[in-house]
Design a protein around this motif. Structure first.
Motif, PDB file in Angstrom:
ATOM      1  N   ASP A   1      10.815 -26.815  22.059  1.00 40.37           N
ATOM      2  CA  ASP A   1      10.576 -25.889  23.160  1.00 40.37           C
ATOM      3  C   ASP A   1      11.860 -25.273  23.696  1.00 40.37           C
ATOM      4  O   ASP A   1      11.943 -24.057  23.910  1.00 40.37           O
ATOM      5  N   SER A   2      12.873 -26.096  23.934  1.00 42.54           N
ATOM      6  CA  SER A   2      14.095 -25.570  24.534  1.00 42.54           C
ATOM      7  C   SER A   2      14.817 -24.618  23.580  1.00 42.54           C
ATOM      8  O   SER A   2      15.476 -23.670  24.008  1.00 42.54           O
TER       9      SER A   2
ATOM     10  N   ARG B   1      13.255 -22.635  21.409  1.00 48.11           N
ATOM     11  CA  ARG B   1      12.495 -21.381  21.465  1.00 48.11           C
ATOM     12  C   ARG B   1      12.726 -20.662  22.785  1.00 48.11           C
ATOM     13  O   ARG B   1      12.710 -19.429  22.837  1.00 48.11           O
ATOM     14  N   ASP B   2      12.946 -21.411  23.858  1.00 53.17           N
ATOM     15  CA  ASP B   2      13.292 -20.778  25.135  1.00 53.17           C
ATOM     16  C   ASP B   2      14.595 -19.991  25.018  1.00 53.17           C
ATOM     17  O   ASP B   2      14.723 -18.885  25.554  1.00 53.17           O
ATOM     18  N   GLN B   3      15.563 -20.573  24.318  1.00 53.63           N
ATOM     19  CA  GLN B   3      16.835 -19.868  24.124  1.00 53.63           C
ATOM     20  C   GLN B   3      16.633 -18.595  23.312  1.00 53.63           C
ATOM     21  O   GLN B   3      17.216 -17.544  23.620  1.00 53.63           O
TER      22      GLN B   3
ATOM     23  N   SER C   1      14.010 -16.811  23.193  1.00 55.54           N
ATOM     24  CA  SER C   1      13.341 -15.837  24.064  1.00 55.54           C
ATOM     25  C   SER C   1      14.338 -15.177  25.017  1.00 55.54           C
ATOM     26  O   SER C   1      14.306 -13.957  25.226  1.00 55.54           O
ATOM     27  N   GLU C   2      15.232 -15.980  25.600  1.00 55.14           N
ATOM     28  CA  GLU C   2      16.224 -15.438  26.531  1.00 55.14           C
ATOM     29  C   GLU C   2      17.206 -14.499  25.832  1.00 55.14           C
ATOM     30  O   GLU C   2      17.740 -13.576  26.454  1.00 55.14           O
TER      31      GLU C   2
END
Length: 433
Positions: free
Chosen positions: A124-125, A127-129, A131-132
């Motif tokens: 998750d983290s 994929r969060d990066q 996305s950002e």
């Protein structure tokens, strides 16, 4: 790829600026080697970029460009397997190659995400990066992306080559980092949820974010400090509530301690690191500095690290605004003044955060009784033991400044308002919402 000998003889003559027969692929290897040497070899890197630009005219198939893309792909594969994460690669590339270089790195990360199915398999983290960073998961290979980049970046061929060489020099000379997430080679459908557990009380985090957002936006320094103090008060209560909940299910707290990395940017990276340390120290976390890459490792319990990141980000904004407010004279705009200001600001903010935490802890002890003391002590001990086990040989660094005027102004900015008096000027309904 290893560093080259800066005294190597190339197949061109620098003194006369006349090109002899030089293979573009050899030029590429030499250019990457010089780029690895940093600013000390800037002129040689630029010269090779010019030679590669000239070689473009005789290499219509762009085979050297494709090889550069292949080298970059291999460098990213190695970096990710060695513990680097996407945002960290962009962070270090910005230091080495500037804004143009970060565009190249983002494109390469996009190609890696596409071929590794990161959108489906990455934690998750991770994929969060992505996305950002606004990663395009369907932009094609790195070679295809770099061709598009060269066509729209409005730079000369030599400038584009220079940027690409800097990116390649950076990406091929990265030391391994501690692996905080599963690396791409280990991704499975079960790795998606891997990472620090999220904080459970989203309503409380929302209140804290709201207070910090108001602190960042207000034009009144006294109100900003009061809002930050109130946020620290809520953070302490939140951490204490989490500690009490954890104590109902006895287990080894040392297993819950997690490690994260936070990117610290220039300028004044030491002052920003000190601010991060003060925030972490006031909230039960430890910090470790990797100066070469401007990365700070923070260790603590998940809820504490969530809160530290929130407050640190907010205080960065507030300190920058406070510095701008006093920069009304030539002396206040010097580097030594600004460095001293931010160092003193961080020190005083740290003192205030400790004061706020002590008040909140005292109030919680009255509410929950003396049993709270050993519970909090156990959490602190777990973090300390985990830190000592992970990093047994660290050294303490000190921060000083030689500009007394800047130090005085920084401390005054952090101490401008009495926190109790300042809180009276805040709409009570805002705090209750």
């Amino acid at each position: 790829m290893s560093r080259i000998d800066s005294g190597s003889i190339f197949k061109y003559t620098h003194a006369t600026n006349k090109r002899e027969s030089a293979d573009p692929h050899e030029l590429l290897d030499s250019g990457i080697g010089f780029a690895q040497l940093g600013s000390s070899a800037k002129d040689m890197t630029q010269l090779i970029a010019e030679r590669l630009s000239a070689a473009d005219e005789t290499d219509p198939a762009c085979s050297v460009h494709d090889r550069a893309a292949t080298i970059l792909d291999g460098a990213l594969d190695t970096a990710f397997e060695n513990g680097w994460q996407p945002a960290e690669l962009v962070h270090v590339t910005r230091q080495c190659a500037g804004g143009d270089g970060t565009v190249v790195m983002v494109e390469a990360i996009g190609a890696h995400a596409e071929r590794s199915s990161a959108e489906r398999l990455a934690p998750d983290s991770w994929r969060d990066q992505l996305s950002e960073l606004h990663i395009d998961h369907a932009g094609g290979t790195t070679a295809e992306r770099l061709r598009r980049w060269r066509s729209y970046n409005r730079r000369s061929s030599a400038q584009s080559w220079y940027t690409l060489l800097l990116v390649l020099g950076c990406a091929t000379w990265l030391l391994p980092l501690e692996k905080l997430l599963p690396t791409p080679a280990r991704w499975t459908s079960q790795s998606v949820a891997t990472g620090p557990r999220p904080a459970t009380d989203t309503k409380m985090l929302g209140r804290i974010r709201g207070l910090l957002a108001k602190a960042e936006s207000t034009q009144f320094p006294a109100e900003a400090e009061a809002l930050s103090a109130k946020a620290q008060d809520l953070m302490t209560r939140y951490a204490i509530d989490s500690a009490l909940l954890d104590s109902e299910h006895p287990h080894s707290l040392i297993d819950d301690v997690v490690t994260r990395r936070i990117m610290v940017s220039n300028p004044y990276s030491k002052a920003k690191l000190l601010l991060l340390h003060c925030v972490c120290h006031a909230n039960g976390a430890r910090t470790l500095w990797k100066k070469k890459y401007l990365l700070a490792t923070v260790m603590g319990l998940p809820v504490d690290l969530d809160l530290c990141e929130l407050l640190y980000t907010s205080l960065l904004v507030q300190s920058a605004r406070a510095l701008d407010e006093v920069a009304d004279s030539p002396a206040a705009r010097t580097r030594s003044f600004r460095h001293a200001f931010l160092i003193a600001y961080a020190h005083r903010v740290g003192e205030r955060l400790h004061e706020a935490r002590k008040r909140a802890t005292a109030a919680a002890t009255q509410q929950h009784g003396s049993a709270l003391v050993p519970i909090m002590a156990e959490r602190s001990d777990a973090v300390d033991r985990a830190y000592a086990a992970r990093y047994p040989s660290t050294k303490t660094i000190t921060f000083g400044s030689g500009n007394a005027e800047g130090s005085y102004a920084g401390r005054a900015a952090a101490e401008r308002a009495d926190l109790t008096g300042g809180r009276e000027r805040i709409d009570k309904s805002d705090l209750a919402s």
